[in-house]
Design a protein around this motif. Structure first.
Motif, short mmCIF file in Angstrom:
data_model
loop_
_atom_site.label_atom_id
_atom_site.label_comp_id
_atom_site.label_asym_id
_atom_site.label_seq_id
_atom_site.Cartn_x
_atom_site.Cartn_y
_atom_site.Cartn_z
N ARG A 188 58.54 -17.13 46.23
CA ARG A 188 58.86 -17.80 47.39
C ARG A 188 58.64 -19.08 48.00
N THR A 193 60.80 -21.68 46.47
CA THR A 193 62.30 -21.56 47.09
C THR A 193 62.03 -22.47 48.50
N TRP A 194 60.95 -22.06 48.95
CA TRP A 194 60.93 -22.84 50.52
C TRP A 194 60.70 -24.17 50.19
N THR A 212 70.16 -21.12 49.63
CA THR A 212 70.23 -20.08 50.67
C THR A 212 71.23 -19.09 50.35
N ARG A 224 70.25 -16.66 48.35
CA ARG A 224 69.57 -15.67 47.88
C ARG A 224 69.26 -14.49 48.98
N LEU A 275 66.27 -14.19 51.15
CA LEU A 275 65.82 -15.27 51.88
C LEU A 275 65.37 -15.06 53.52
N LYS A 276 66.57 -14.54 54.11
CA LYS A 276 66.10 -14.39 55.64
C LYS A 276 65.10 -13.06 55.67
N GLU A 304 62.78 -12.39 53.84
CA GLU A 304 61.35 -12.63 53.52
C GLU A 304 60.75 -13.84 54.59
#
Length: 259
Positions: A19, A22-23, A59, A61, A64-65, A67
């Motif tokens: 995570r 990705t961020w 985005t 994924r 994503l939102k 998480e």
């Protein structure tokens, strides 16, 4: 001799969770897009558009939102428990909680997949498909794109900001979560003897490792980690071959960050 005395620092960040990885990628891409949009140059705006395409990929994924919402909810609950703690600056706490509430509201307001508006734009999709080919967006390939690049900076910037806008809720949430993550750590000074260093975690956990090294040091850190230890190996970059181990004693700052 130990190198790494006070000077201009370079901070290297190593995510230890998918995570976080990705961020950090999203943070970097958003920074690039906004920088290139601000430059009055057709080539800069081409770079901004390519970064927008990368944002659409990252985005995409599906988790994503959710998480980000889950993490902000968790941070909000933890901070709410500090409401009556006299050791906490209540004004600053209110500000952070207000930012979290605003970011959560914006995330919940996103409908459909993040970046879907870019994927559904036929003109942009055509440019994206050509951009995957070496030199694929020359004027003779996509004359309409060449026409767009010759419009005024104000017009192009307006278009780019319009395409970026639906993803700003993700940017704001990522920015806040990473700020909380980075602020959680406390730096400590260490020396890597002959370029090697190991830290036993002793039950501690870390989501992000930050290594700060003076810019005069001719070495860069490489890191590996497991639940027991963090290993840092400094290597000397080579422009024509693989990096080679650094045999110098390197002074550096280490910060373990955890959500």
């Amino acid at each position: 001799m130990t190198i790494g005395l006070p000077g201009l620092p370079i901070t290297y960040e190593f995510p230890l969770h998918e995570r976080i990885r990705t961020w950090l990628r999203l943070e970097d891409l958003f920074d690039k897009v906004q920088y290139f949009i601000s430059v009055d140059s057709a080539r800069a705006h081409h770079a901004a558009l390519l970064s927008l395409f990368e944002l659409a990929e990252v985005t995409a994924r599906p988790e994503l939102k959710s998480e980000l919402i889950q993490e902000l909810d968790r941070q909000k609950a933890g901070l709410e428990s500090l409401r009556h703690n006299q050791a906490v600056d209540q004004g600053r706490l209110d500000t952070v909680l207000s930012e979290i509430a605003s970011n959560l509201s914006d995330l919940h307001a996103i409908s459909g997949k993040v970046g879907q508006h870019l994927r559904e734009n036929d003109w942009l999709s055509g440019i994206k498909s050509r951009s995957s080919l070496p030199g694929g967006v020359c004027g003779f390939d996509v004359p309409c794109y060449q026409h767009w690049l010759h419009q005024s900076w104000v017009s192009r910037a307006s278009d780019l900001n319009e395409w970026l806008a639906p993803m700003l809720a993700i940017r704001n949430a990522v920015t806040q979560v990473l700020r909380i993550l980075r602020d959680s750590g406390h730096a400590s000074r260490h020396t890597a003897a002959a370029g090697a260093f190991q830290l036993m975690l002793g039950g501690r956990t870390a989501h992000l490792v930050r290594v700060e090294v003076d810019d005069s040091v001719p070495c860069a850190p490489e890191i590996s980690a497991n639940k027991y230890a963090i290993n840092i190996r400094f290597v000397q970059p080579e422009k024509t071959q693989k990096p080679r181990p650094c045999d110098l004693d390197v002074s550096f700052s280490l910060t373990l960050c955890n959500l």
